[in-house]
Design a protein around this motif. Sequence first.
Motif, mmCIF file in Angstrom:
data_model
loop_
_atom_site.group_PDB
_atom_site.id
_atom_site.type_symbol
_atom_site.label_atom_id
_atom_site.label_comp_id
_atom_site.label_asym_id
_atom_site.label_seq_id
_atom_site.Cartn_x
_atom_site.Cartn_y
_atom_site.Cartn_z
ATOM 1 N N GLU A 1 -11.014 4.256 -3.030
ATOM 2 C CA GLU A 1 -12.944 4.046 -3.746
ATOM 3 C C GLU A 1 -13.629 2.169 -3.651
ATOM 4 O O GLU A 1 -14.682 2.432 -3.726
ATOM 5 C CB GLU A 1 -12.193 3.870 -5.459
ATOM 6 N N LEU A 2 -12.796 1.436 -3.911
ATOM 7 C CA LEU A 2 -13.159 0.101 -3.275
ATOM 8 C C LEU A 2 -13.942 0.464 -2.502
ATOM 9 O O LEU A 2 -15.586 -0.307 -2.251
ATOM 10 C CB LEU A 2 -12.278 -0.786 -3.921
ATOM 11 N N GLN B 1 0.673 -0.901 0.044
ATOM 12 C CA GLN B 1 0.149 -0.145 -0.243
ATOM 13 C C GLN B 1 0.854 1.252 -0.203
ATOM 14 O O GLN B 1 1.163 1.517 -1.002
ATOM 15 C CB GLN B 1 -0.642 -0.269 0.975
ATOM 16 N N ILE C 1 -7.420 4.215 -3.810
ATOM 17 C CA ILE C 1 -7.621 3.252 -5.069
ATOM 18 C C ILE C 1 -8.536 2.554 -4.230
ATOM 19 O O ILE C 1 -9.659 1.515 -4.257
ATOM 20 C CB ILE C 1 -7.379 1.800 -6.084
ATOM 21 N N GLU C 2 -7.709 1.558 -2.629
ATOM 22 C CA GLU C 2 -8.399 0.995 -2.116
ATOM 23 C C GLU C 2 -9.701 2.080 -1.935
ATOM 24 O O GLU C 2 -10.914 1.277 -1.306
ATOM 25 C CB GLU C 2 -7.730 0.366 -0.834
#
Length: 226
Positions: free
Chosen positions: A170-171, A140, A167-168
Amino acid sequence: MQNRTMESVIASSTGKLLRDHFGKGPEALYVTVAKPFITIYLRNFLAPMEKVLLDIENEVKVQDTRDVLMEKIIPEMNTILSAETGEKMAHIYYDWSFPNQSGLIFAEMETEEPVTEEDYDYPARSMVHQEIDRITREAQKPPHALRSYMLNSRTLFTKREDILVMIEQELINSGFEEELRLTKRRLEKRLLNIGFLEAELGQKIEDVFVDWNFEEDTGYMIFILK
């Protein structure tokens, strides 16, 4: 003596709770109460149907089923832990090691009593932090804060803050929290250099468990030592 009595009651109540919901409880439970942390290590905890699913390499199905059951169990676990410790639980987490047929339920209390790393000190802290920092950077980003606590001779508790990348996040916002959790568990455990940690700690590592509080951007990694 008081802590031992408390731990015995928690072990007994947790074993019954798991049997009632899973149809089979663990053969052994090891409870550690070291405020503000509680760990409940489960040994030989695998139901017959779960074993069948794992034999056909359907670990995801077992994970999904356990997650559904744990969602029902956690409120009752909260009641048990709060009643015995006299403290409210901030959060309750869990993870499984299917190859070892083991698991860990752990919690952090909402206590105002300050705790420092020195309260649970151990010689290899700097090298353990070095390794956890390395795998967090690789998977990360560098943790903003990293703390660790040797709760007893067999339980090393670590906590990382501010580790999620965009990105995490957003997921998580898109509803893929469960998929992200399962993927991160596999990745972080695979990246760990267990041999290095064992050499620094001077003990074999029996199990590694990880979980996250995505809302607070906090990650936990707990090592069970032989």
